[in-house]
Scaffold this motif. Structure first.
Motif, short mmCIF file in Angstrom:
data_model
loop_
_atom_site.label_atom_id
_atom_site.label_comp_id
_atom_site.label_asym_id
_atom_site.label_seq_id
_atom_site.Cartn_x
_atom_site.Cartn_y
_atom_site.Cartn_z
N UNK A 155 0.47 -11.02 -7.21
CA UNK A 155 -0.89 -10.69 -6.81
C UNK A 155 -1.89 -11.65 -7.47
N UNK A 156 -1.70 -11.89 -8.75
CA UNK A 156 -2.65 -12.73 -9.49
C UNK A 156 -2.66 -14.16 -8.99
N UNK A 157 -1.48 -14.72 -8.71
CA UNK A 157 -1.42 -16.15 -8.37
C UNK A 157 -1.38 -16.42 -6.88
N UNK A 158 -1.28 -15.34 -6.07
CA UNK A 158 -1.13 -15.57 -4.63
C UNK A 158 -2.04 -14.80 -3.72
N UNK A 159 -2.72 -13.77 -4.20
CA UNK A 159 -3.50 -12.89 -3.32
C UNK A 159 -4.91 -13.44 -3.13
N UNK A 160 -5.30 -13.69 -1.90
CA UNK A 160 -6.62 -14.27 -1.61
C UNK A 160 -7.53 -13.34 -0.81
N UNK A 161 -7.05 -12.16 -0.46
CA UNK A 161 -7.79 -11.31 0.48
C UNK A 161 -8.30 -10.02 -0.14
N UNK A 162 -8.73 -10.07 -1.38
CA UNK A 162 -9.28 -8.87 -2.00
C UNK A 162 -8.63 -8.57 -3.33
N UNK A 163 -8.97 -7.39 -3.85
CA UNK A 163 -8.49 -7.03 -5.17
C UNK A 163 -7.21 -6.22 -5.14
N UNK A 164 -6.82 -5.74 -6.30
CA UNK A 164 -5.63 -4.90 -6.45
C UNK A 164 -5.77 -4.14 -7.75
N UNK A 165 -4.85 -3.22 -7.98
CA UNK A 165 -4.94 -2.37 -9.16
C UNK A 165 -3.73 -2.55 -10.07
N UNK A 166 -4.01 -2.68 -11.35
CA UNK A 166 -2.96 -2.75 -12.36
C UNK A 166 -2.85 -1.40 -13.05
N UNK A 167 -1.69 -0.78 -12.98
CA UNK A 167 -1.42 0.42 -13.75
C UNK A 167 -1.12 -0.01 -15.18
N UNK A 168 -1.97 0.32 -16.12
CA UNK A 168 -1.88 -0.23 -17.47
C UNK A 168 -0.76 0.38 -18.30
N UNK A 169 -0.32 1.58 -17.96
CA UNK A 169 0.81 2.24 -18.64
C UNK A 169 0.53 2.44 -20.13
N UNK A 170 -0.73 2.71 -20.44
CA UNK A 170 -1.12 2.97 -21.82
C UNK A 170 -1.59 4.40 -21.99
N UNK A 171 -2.59 4.59 -22.85
CA UNK A 171 -3.20 5.90 -23.04
C UNK A 171 -4.69 5.72 -23.30
N UNK A 172 -5.46 6.66 -22.84
CA UNK A 172 -6.91 6.58 -23.00
C UNK A 172 -7.32 7.01 -24.40
#
Length: 312
Positions: A155-172
């Motif tokens: 997604x980071x190096x190839x996606x040109x048509x909008x955003x995306x979401x990263x699931x951080x897998x951490x804790x708030x």
């Protein structure tokens, strides 16, 4: 923070990725494994001319700098992938001038690469890619321990048509939502930009900070240094890594999580701790640096990338 951001061309199956070694050397078997993984997911990997290691550096200063500059100027190379971090990228930055600053390329790496990424952002407003390297993530493979997360990389190096979401897998640590430009990287290297011409301007950012093998009091000192230097003023939100190999000195003494909660909690911004970024024993996420994002600090945390990091 208003800047004219420069984004590289998106990578595809015709793209040629070139290994480079700005810092320390790596085991050749791991470099080969990382290159094989890039080919496995559809890229071409060029053959790099090996440098001759000097101490804890992958090569001489002139050799490492010339390698970087020549590969950035090559028309037949679409991206640079670091072989590993370690130490030494900072040596390249004095008097580093790019001839084709208006034609950015994907430069993929993390850890010691923070120095180079901060420099390229501050001087040229290049988007960076904080993600796996040949001998540190790619070599292990997709979705495995000490490997990398293929979906976020592509997604980071190839996606040109909008955003995306990263699931951080951490804790708030502190809930809320915030929007800003993602900046940062390895905590030690972010801290050592202070007082240099490439010191990060963090106001208005979602600040990423992660590292490994730091004692809790060392994380405390680094965060306090950033705080006293004004680097948390105007920051919209913070994403923290999980700081592996950084256990408390003795049972009952503060942990890195405790330190982060205390210091950053007083500042009062949405904060997620333990994200699978940078130095992580889990599959490493790729985070684009220099793009706008929305941090959703609830549960395990999400980072919604609001714009492409690359152009068609």
């Amino acid at each position: 923070m208003s800047v004219e951001v420069r984004k590289p061309r998106a990578l595809n199956s015709r793209s040629v990725l070139m290994p480079f070694a700005p810092a320390s050397p790596a085991e050749f078997s791991k470099v080969l494994a990382g290159a094989a993984e890039l080919r496995n997911i559809g890229f071409h990997v060029a053959d790099a001319t090996p440098l001759s290691p000097e101490g804890y550096f992958a090569g001489s200063l002139a050799g490492r700098r010339n390698e970087l500059l020549s590969e950035l100027e090559r028309e037949d190379v679409d991206a640079l992938v670091a072989i590993r971090g370690g130490y030494g990228s900072n040596y390249l930055l004095d008097d580093l001038a790019l001839r084709n600053a208006g034609k950015p390329k994907v430069i993929l790496g993390y850890s010691d690469l923070t120095s180079l990424q901060a420099y390229l952002w501050k001087r040229y407003a290049w988007v960076g890619f904080y993600g796996p390297m040949l001998a540190a993530g790619l070599d292990a493979g997709d979705g495995v321990a000490k490997g990398y997360d293929r979906e976020s990389l592509l997604a980071a190096i190839g996606k040109t048509d909008g955003g995306w979401t990263l699931k951080l897998r951490g804790e708030t640590l502190r809930g809320g939502e915030a929007e800003g430009r993602v900046l940062g990287g390895c905590l030690t290297l972010v801290e050592t930009t202070l007082g240099t011409p490439w010191e990060l301007e963090t106001r208005g950012s979602i600040l990423l900070l992660e590292d490994r093998a730091m004692k809790p009091w060392q994380v405390d000192r680094a965060l306090m240094h950033l705080k006293q230097a004004g680097k948390f003023e105007g920051v919209r939100g913070i994403v923290l890594g999980e700081f592996p190999e950084s256990g408390a000195a003795m049972s009952g003494s503060p942990t890195v999580r405790d330190v982060c909660a205390r210091i950053l909690g007083e500042i009062g911004m949405p904060t997620v701790f333990g994200a699978a970024v940078g130095h992580t024993p889990r599959p490493m996420l790729t985070v684009p640096l220099g793009v706008r994002a929305r941090l959703k600090a609830s549960g395990e945390g999400e980072l919604e990338i609001l714009e492409p990091a690359v152009v068609a």
